[in-house]
Design a protein around this motif. Structure first.
Motif, mmCIF file in Angstrom:
data_model
loop_
_atom_site.group_PDB
_atom_site.id
_atom_site.type_symbol
_atom_site.label_atom_id
_atom_site.label_comp_id
_atom_site.label_asym_id
_atom_site.label_seq_id
_atom_site.Cartn_x
_atom_site.Cartn_y
_atom_site.Cartn_z
ATOM 1 N N LYS A 84 0.868 -1.204 0.021
ATOM 2 C CA LYS A 84 -0.129 -0.022 0.032
ATOM 3 C C LYS A 84 1.052 1.263 -0.009
ATOM 4 N N GLN A 85 2.094 1.102 -0.026
ATOM 5 C CA GLN A 85 3.050 2.365 0.266
ATOM 6 C C GLN A 85 3.419 2.732 -1.256
ATOM 7 N N SER A 86 3.810 4.104 -1.514
ATOM 8 C CA SER A 86 4.339 4.706 -2.656
ATOM 9 C C SER A 86 5.661 3.847 -2.975
ATOM 10 N N GLU A 87 6.175 4.060 -4.043
ATOM 11 C CA GLU A 87 7.362 3.541 -4.263
ATOM 12 C C GLU A 87 8.246 4.059 -3.405
ATOM 13 N N ALA A 88 8.375 5.464 -3.280
ATOM 14 C CA ALA A 88 9.476 6.243 -2.335
ATOM 15 C C ALA A 88 9.517 5.682 -0.895
ATOM 16 N N ASP A 89 8.282 5.503 -0.390
ATOM 17 C CA ASP A 89 7.995 4.813 0.954
ATOM 18 C C ASP A 89 8.426 3.410 0.867
ATOM 19 N N ALA A 90 8.193 2.719 -0.032
ATOM 20 C CA ALA A 90 8.584 1.122 -0.101
ATOM 21 C C ALA A 90 10.160 1.131 -0.104
ATOM 22 N N ALA A 91 10.604 1.769 -0.978
ATOM 23 C CA ALA A 91 12.291 2.155 -0.823
ATOM 24 C C ALA A 91 12.745 2.569 0.382
ATOM 25 N N SER A 92 11.995 3.382 1.237
ATOM 26 C CA SER A 92 12.554 3.666 2.609
ATOM 27 C C SER A 92 12.387 2.594 3.504
ATOM 28 N N THR A 93 11.241 1.973 3.330
ATOM 29 C CA THR A 93 11.082 0.801 4.223
ATOM 30 C C THR A 93 12.272 -0.339 3.855
ATOM 31 N N ARG A 94 12.473 -0.743 2.742
ATOM 32 C CA ARG A 94 13.483 -1.660 2.433
ATOM 33 C C ARG A 94 14.606 -1.282 3.005
ATOM 34 N N ALA A 95 15.072 -0.019 2.999
ATOM 35 C CA ALA A 95 16.321 0.594 3.568
ATOM 36 C C ALA A 95 16.563 0.133 4.787
ATOM 37 N N GLU A 96 15.581 0.494 5.592
ATOM 38 C CA GLU A 96 15.213 0.507 7.125
ATOM 39 C C GLU A 96 15.412 -1.140 7.379
ATOM 40 N N LEU A 97 14.897 -1.844 6.520
ATOM 41 C CA LEU A 97 14.822 -3.428 6.849
ATOM 42 C C LEU A 97 16.265 -3.747 6.757
ATOM 43 N N LEU A 98 16.884 -3.403 5.584
ATOM 44 C CA LEU A 98 18.429 -3.870 5.345
ATOM 45 C C LEU A 98 19.392 -3.285 6.855
ATOM 46 N N HIS A 99 18.928 -2.195 7.260
ATOM 47 C CA HIS A 99 19.688 -1.511 8.546
ATOM 48 C C HIS A 99 19.194 -2.696 9.545
ATOM 49 N N VAL A 100 18.187 -2.914 9.691
ATOM 50 C CA VAL A 100 17.638 -3.821 10.925
ATOM 51 C C VAL A 100 18.410 -5.000 10.979
ATOM 52 N N THR A 101 18.271 -5.560 9.857
ATOM 53 C CA THR A 101 18.748 -7.076 9.514
ATOM 54 C C THR A 101 20.456 -6.672 9.784
ATOM 55 N N ALA A 102 21.167 -5.630 9.615
ATOM 56 C CA ALA A 102 22.575 -5.602 9.769
ATOM 57 C C ALA A 102 22.778 -5.493 11.233
ATOM 58 N N GLU A 103 21.783 -4.771 11.834
ATOM 59 C CA GLU A 103 21.987 -4.539 13.493
ATOM 60 C C GLU A 103 21.781 -6.120 14.093
ATOM 61 N N ARG A 104 20.700 -6.732 13.356
ATOM 62 C CA ARG A 104 20.442 -8.048 13.977
ATOM 63 C C ARG A 104 21.827 -8.928 13.853
ATOM 64 N N GLU A 105 22.445 -8.994 12.722
ATOM 65 C CA GLU A 105 23.589 -9.731 12.451
ATOM 66 C C GLU A 105 24.744 -9.094 13.566
ATOM 67 N N ARG A 106 24.844 -8.144 13.492
ATOM 68 C CA ARG A 106 25.856 -7.516 14.241
ATOM 69 C C ARG A 106 25.858 -8.183 15.782
ATOM 70 N N LEU A 107 24.639 -8.000 16.253
ATOM 71 C CA LEU A 107 24.455 -8.624 17.691
ATOM 72 C C LEU A 107 24.560 -10.152 17.862
ATOM 73 N N VAL A 108 24.209 -10.829 16.824
ATOM 74 C CA VAL A 108 24.384 -12.352 16.793
ATOM 75 C C VAL A 108 25.811 -12.580 16.767
ATOM 76 N N ALA A 109 26.658 -11.728 15.810
ATOM 77 C CA ALA A 109 27.908 -11.885 15.778
ATOM 78 C C ALA A 109 28.521 -11.746 17.227
ATOM 79 N N ASP A 110 28.285 -10.953 17.831
ATOM 80 C CA ASP A 110 28.759 -10.406 19.289
ATOM 81 C C ASP A 110 28.528 -11.571 20.171
ATOM 82 N N ILE A 111 27.233 -12.398 20.345
ATOM 83 C CA ILE A 111 27.013 -13.280 20.966
ATOM 84 C C ILE A 111 27.836 -14.539 20.773
ATOM 85 N N ALA A 112 27.728 -14.841 19.340
ATOM 86 C CA ALA A 112 28.594 -15.976 19.016
ATOM 87 C C ALA A 112 30.268 -15.982 19.206
ATOM 88 N N ALA A 113 30.548 -14.576 19.154
ATOM 89 C CA ALA A 113 32.105 -14.493 19.579
ATOM 90 C C ALA A 113 32.422 -14.972 20.943
#
Length: 425
Positions: A84-113
């Motif tokens: 239901k989002q505009s293309e610009a909003d969808a792009a912004s959502t995807r960008a935030e999702l990538l950021h969230v994913t990167a943060e999750r990976e960083r935290l998991v890496a810290d725990i795995a260390a």
């Protein structure tokens, strides 16, 4: 970044990312691989969050942040799924999702260390999930995506049921393959039996092994019925013949199974049941022949059923019905031979039918008709023997026909003709 953290990130990269391809792949393949990797990464991160939270593998602040990022990940994915989002909003959502994913990976890496067991468990989980995600079954991949999207309660039983069904299919395929291999062995063993190198029981054992693995195969049961009958195993022969009839799914197969059952019933002395089996088979064959009048095989099937029915009619003393059956069979074989004059087998079939007809004519006391039948059979066999002087079977057929002719000549009182027939044979 310390050395321990760098090593852990490298190891975790093996968990979160597949190895790079050695050659360039088609765009469609790259897209599919990327989609598969994203799905696996999501599930591995979800599992990492669950492990860290449920088993307290992380510090309190890490667990809290993982839970927050997990919830934000779901919110963002729901927004993208709604479209239901505009293309610009969808792009912004995807960008935030990538950021969230990167943060999750960083935290998991810290725990795995800090936790080698945690790291090893995630690596094994990735291996299992990657195998599931790369399944050739599109349905399994769809079920896994449904699971990743949060519908675990709905997706898991479907995946479990699909696993059981696929396991059963594999087991059945393996059994069918083994059955075919046992049938191949049985065919070779039957050849050895005919050469005196194996016993009937040894061949039966192989056919039974095939039947255990593929009980729906018609010819396995037919061969077993014939072999049991040959060995004098009346009960087993009857059971195999009944199983053949049950396995027959096509009309012609059913006719063959009925004829086999009739033969077994004759051997068991149940002539009434045998006659019914042969009559039922004949009805099927006649329908098939009427539907396909140009088929020589269909016409010959009718002839075979008529002969088997005629034999049991003779045994029960119904000579009138038997004569009619043999006459009808003879007419069919005569037409087939006329349509294929170059076939020695077709001509021989006619001579055999004439002998059957002659036998029942003798039993009925019609010696003149019997003599004519045997004379006609003898003429055919004489021509076949002359055309193939090297054939022992052809020469033997002539001798048999002369003996039959001699017998009826004796019965008719023509002893001079009988003497000549016996001398010539």
């Amino acid at each position: 970044m310390n050395r321990h953290r760098v090593l852990t990130l490298v190891l975790l990269g093996c968990v979160l990312q597949p190895p790079a391809p050695g050659l360039a792949a088609p765009v469609s393949t790259i897209d599919a691989d990327a989609e598969q990797k994203t799905l696996v990464d999501r599930l591995v991160l979800d599992r990492a969050t669950t492990l860290a939270t449920a088993e307290k593998r992380a510090f309190d602040r890490e667990r809290t942040l993982l839970a927050q990022l997990d919830e934000r990940d779901k919110q963002l994915r729901r927004s993208l799924a709604q479209r239901k989002q505009s293309e610009a909003d969808a792009a912004s959502t995807r960008a935030e999702l990538l950021h969230v994913t990167a943060e999750r990976e960083r935290l998991v890496a810290d725990i795995a260390a800090r936790d080698a067991t945690y790291r090893a468990e995630l690596a094994e989980y990735r291996r299992i999930i990657a195998s599931l995600a790369s399944s050739p079954s599109a349905e399994r991949r769809q079920d896994l995506a449904r699971y990743a999207d949060g519908d675990r309660i709905g997706a898991f039983p479907v995946l479990e049921a699909r696993t059981r069904a696929e396991e059963a299919a594999r087991e059945k395929a393996n059994k069918l393959k083994a059955a075919e291999e046992y049938r191949q062995l049985a065919a070779l063993a039957a050849d050895m039996k005919d050469r005196g190198e194996k016993t009937t029981d040894e061949v039966v054992r192989l056919w039974q092994a095939a039947a255990e693995r593929d009980p729906g195969d018609l010819w396995t049961w037919i061969f077993l019925a014939r072999l049991h009958q040959e060995a004098g195993h009346t009960v087993e022969a009857g059971d195999a013949a009944a199983r053949a009839l049950h396995a027959a799914t096509q009309p012609r197969d059913r006719s063959v199974a009925l004829n086999t059952l009739g033969d077994v019933q004759v051997a068991a002395g149940d002539l009434a049941a045998a006659r019914k089996s042969f009559e039922d088979s004949l009805q099927i064959d006649r329908r098939l022949a009427a539907a396909n009048p140009g088929s020589a095989e269909a016409q010959r099937d009718v002839s075979v059923s008529l002969n088997q029915l005629g034999d049991v009619q003779v045994t029960t003393g119904d000579l009138v019905a038997a004569r009619k059956s043999f006459e009808d069979s003879h007419q069919i074989l005569t037409r087939l031979a006329a349509a294929n004059p170059g076939s020695a087998q077709a001509q021989r079939d006619v001579s055999i039918s004439l002998n059957r007809l002659g036998d029942v004519q003798v039993a009925a006391g019609d010696l003149a008709a019997a003599r004519k039948s045997f004379e006609d059979s003898h003429q055919i066999r004489t021509r076949l023997a002359a055309a193939n002087p090297g054939s022992a079977e052809a020469q033997r057929d002539v001798s048999v026909s002369l003996n039959r002719l001699g017998d009826v000549q004796v019965a008719a009182g023509d002893l001079a003709a009988a003497r000549r027939s016996f001398e010539d044979s």
